[in-house]
Design a protein around this motif. Structure first.
Motif, short mmCIF file in Angstrom:
data_model
loop_
_atom_site.label_atom_id
_atom_site.label_comp_id
_atom_site.label_asym_id
_atom_site.label_seq_id
_atom_site.Cartn_x
_atom_site.Cartn_y
_atom_site.Cartn_z
N VAL A 243 0.85 -1.19 0.00
CA VAL A 243 0.00 0.00 0.00
C VAL A 243 0.89 1.24 0.00
CG1 VAL A 243 -0.19 -0.01 2.54
CG2 VAL A 243 -1.91 1.20 1.15
N ASP A 244 0.47 2.25 -0.76
CA ASP A 244 1.24 3.49 -0.82
C ASP A 244 0.29 4.65 -1.10
OD1 ASP A 244 4.53 4.13 -1.46
OD2 ASP A 244 3.06 5.69 -1.93
N SER A 245 0.59 5.80 -0.51
CA SER A 245 -0.26 6.97 -0.68
C SER A 245 -0.09 7.62 -2.06
CB SER A 245 0.04 8.01 0.40
OG SER A 245 1.39 8.43 0.33
N LEU A 246 1.02 7.33 -2.74
CA LEU A 246 1.23 7.87 -4.08
C LEU A 246 0.51 7.02 -5.12
CD1 LEU A 246 5.03 8.77 -3.85
CD2 LEU A 246 3.07 10.27 -3.51
N SER A 247 0.26 7.61 -6.28
CA SER A 247 -0.53 6.92 -7.30
C SER A 247 0.29 5.96 -8.16
CB SER A 247 -1.22 7.94 -8.21
OG SER A 247 -0.27 8.78 -8.83
N GLU A 248 1.63 6.02 -8.06
CA GLU A 248 2.50 5.13 -8.80
C GLU A 248 3.53 4.51 -7.87
OE1 GLU A 248 3.85 6.41 -12.88
OE2 GLU A 248 3.24 8.35 -12.09
N PRO A 249 3.97 3.29 -8.15
CA PRO A 249 5.06 2.72 -7.36
C PRO A 249 6.36 3.51 -7.58
CG PRO A 249 3.93 1.03 -8.64
CD PRO A 249 3.47 2.35 -9.16
N GLY A 250 7.26 3.42 -6.61
CA GLY A 250 8.56 4.06 -6.77
C GLY A 250 8.87 5.13 -5.75
N GLY A 251 7.86 5.54 -4.96
CA GLY A 251 8.10 6.50 -3.90
C GLY A 251 8.70 7.79 -4.40
N GLN A 252 9.67 8.33 -3.64
CA GLN A 252 10.29 9.60 -4.00
C GLN A 252 10.99 9.52 -5.35
OE1 GLN A 252 12.52 11.86 -0.92
NE2 GLN A 252 12.10 10.09 0.37
N VAL A 253 11.54 8.36 -5.68
CA VAL A 253 12.26 8.22 -6.95
C VAL A 253 11.34 8.53 -8.12
CG1 VAL A 253 13.45 6.60 -8.48
CG2 VAL A 253 13.95 6.60 -6.03
N THR A 254 10.15 7.94 -8.12
CA THR A 254 9.19 8.18 -9.20
C THR A 254 8.62 9.59 -9.13
OG1 THR A 254 8.59 5.85 -9.38
CG2 THR A 254 6.98 7.45 -10.18
N ALA A 255 8.29 10.05 -7.92
CA ALA A 255 7.62 11.34 -7.77
C ALA A 255 8.54 12.52 -8.02
CB ALA A 255 7.03 11.44 -6.36
N LEU A 256 9.82 12.39 -7.67
CA LEU A 256 10.69 13.55 -7.68
C LEU A 256 11.79 13.53 -8.74
CD1 LEU A 256 11.14 14.04 -3.84
CD2 LEU A 256 9.40 15.00 -5.35
N TYR A 257 12.40 12.36 -8.98
CA TYR A 257 13.51 12.36 -9.94
C TYR A 257 13.57 11.07 -10.75
CZ TYR A 257 15.50 10.55 -5.52
OH TYR A 257 15.71 9.89 -4.33
N PRO A 258 12.53 10.79 -11.54
CA PRO A 258 12.51 9.54 -12.32
C PRO A 258 13.63 9.44 -13.35
CG PRO A 258 10.76 11.01 -13.02
CD PRO A 258 11.31 11.59 -11.76
N GLU A 259 14.13 10.58 -13.84
CA GLU A 259 15.17 10.55 -14.87
C GLU A 259 16.56 10.80 -14.31
OE1 GLU A 259 14.57 9.54 -17.89
OE2 GLU A 259 12.45 9.33 -17.39
N LYS A 260 16.66 10.94 -13.01
CA LYS A 260 17.96 11.25 -12.40
C LYS A 260 18.83 9.99 -12.33
CE LYS A 260 19.84 12.91 -7.99
NZ LYS A 260 19.49 13.41 -6.65
N PRO A 261 20.10 10.08 -12.75
CA PRO A 261 20.99 8.92 -12.62
C PRO A 261 21.31 8.65 -11.15
CG PRO A 261 21.84 10.53 -14.21
CD PRO A 261 20.75 11.20 -13.45
N ILE A 262 21.29 7.37 -10.77
CA ILE A 262 21.64 6.96 -9.42
C ILE A 262 22.92 6.12 -9.54
CG2 ILE A 262 20.89 5.69 -7.35
CD1 ILE A 262 18.00 6.20 -8.28
N TYR A 263 23.92 6.42 -8.72
CA TYR A 263 25.23 5.83 -8.91
C TYR A 263 25.64 4.83 -7.83
CZ TYR A 263 25.72 9.70 -12.22
OH TYR A 263 25.54 10.58 -13.25
N ASP A 264 24.86 4.73 -6.76
CA ASP A 264 25.32 3.90 -5.64
C ASP A 264 24.47 2.64 -5.43
OD1 ASP A 264 23.08 5.23 -4.78
OD2 ASP A 264 23.96 6.03 -2.93
N ILE A 265 23.98 2.06 -6.54
CA ILE A 265 23.26 0.79 -6.49
C ILE A 265 24.22 -0.31 -6.95
CG2 ILE A 265 21.27 -0.52 -7.32
CD1 ILE A 265 20.55 1.93 -5.64
#
Length: 334
Positions: free
Chosen positions: A34-56
């Motif tokens: 369950v999530d209050s946002l309308s799409e999965p992904g939390g902050q990543v989807t809501a705030l920076y879906p196109e931002k490169p992440i380097y520490d995975i």
């Protein structure tokens, strides 16, 4: 309304929650998310879906949207039930050992264990006071699509990882990028700051944006230094990466022990102070805690493994190695 029944309920569908859903399936548990946002992904989807992440681990660089898509694909074989755009508001332990969770839309879950992966809870951006009148007209708090800033004069405000990452990500496509930070020292990772100093980004420290000019659209900004000197800089867009104010919201009423009034206190098994309720990711706190996605993934696995034993004491905490078992549910043979 008939409750949604599952072995495990994950509260929060950000990256850590999605990995918890996969790992629960790997342990043979049925899962709802369950999530209050309308799409999965939390902050990543809501705030920076196109931002490169380097520490995975295993990804020299991965965009936020791609990471979320991969996590959903990883969990898909175990068919988790998604309930989105609903906020979990009530948690009620039952005499039979189950837990009932209710949302603000009236949906009820009946589950045998809960893993809370709610990140920083509900979040609102810290405002850039000088630009409040032009929010949505050139002033924004995140970058959902960097291409919107192609050939623009962009001013990024802030000194944390998001500000530095956005400045570097926009450098190749914007006409100019200026980064303004009110201090000389940055909060961002050392490597990121080193990249910034080697880039063409114009870095202005010990200064603040004191005025954003424009009637219907951003046209320029006034930058005021610590010595009160002022300069005006052309700008088509201002990105205020000043961080977010976090609020645990309804989680505060669940009877769980809090740390600093903003995190959930957990032990080494990711157990909260309520039996059957575990937590993982940024929302947790314990001695030596480091708030990174990489750490959250490990905490999710720890939480789920201990939740599996809580649900069935005959299970063992160690799940075995994934290489020794099928990647998904066993296929039927004829």
């Amino acid at each position: 309304m008939t409750p949604i029944e599952s072995d495990l309920l994950v509260v929060g569908a950000g990256p850590v929650g999605l990995f918890a859903a996969y790992y629960a399936g790997f342990r043979g548990l049925s899962t709802a998310i369950v999530d209050s946002l309308s799409e999965p992904g939390g902050q990543v989807t809501a705030l920076y879906p196109e931002k490169p992440i380097y520490d995975i681990a295993g990804f020299p660089s991965v965009r936020g949207r791609t990471l979320v898509e991969n996590l959903m694909e990883q969990a898909a074989p175990f068919d988790p039930t998604y309930v989105l755009a609903e906020c979990a508001t009530e948690l009620s332990p039952q005499t039979d050992g189950t837990l009932h969770v209710r949302t603000d839309a009236g949906t009820t879950f009946r589950t045998r264990a809960v893993v809370i992966t709610a990140g920083i809870g509900t979040f609102t951006p810290r405002p850039l006071e000088a630009g409040q009148h032009l929010v949505g007209s050139g002033v924004s708090y995140f970058v959902p699509d960097p291409e919107l800033h192609r050939d623009q004069h962009v001013v990024v405000v802030g000194g944390g990882d998001s500000a530095c990452d956005w400045a570097l990500a926009l450098e190749p496509i914007a006409r100019t990028v200026t980064l303004v930070h009110r201090r000389a020292a940055f909060r961002a990772h050392t490597h990121t700051v080193s990249q910034l100093t080697r880039s063409t980004v114009d870095v202005i420290t010990d200064a603040q944006i004191t005025k954003v000019h424009g009637d219907s659209r951003v046209q320029s900004v006034t930058i005021t230094g610590a010595d009160a000197t002022q300069t005006e800089r052309e700008a088509d867009a201002v990105i205020a990466a000043l961080g977010f104010k976090a609020n645990l919201g309804p989680l505060r009423t669940w009877g769980l022990q809090l740390a600093d009034n903003r995190y959930l206190r957990v032990d080494a098994a990711m157990r909260t102070t309520m039996p059957g309720v575990f937590a993982a990711g940024d929302i947790t706190d314990y001695g030596g805690k480091v708030r990174l996605l990489a750490v959250g993934f490990g905490e999710a696995a720890t939480a789920v493994n201990h939740a599996a034993v809580h649900i069935n004491p005959e299970e063992t905490v160690f799940p075995g190695h994934s290489t020794d078992t099928p990647a998904g549910p066993a296929e039927e043979t004829t």
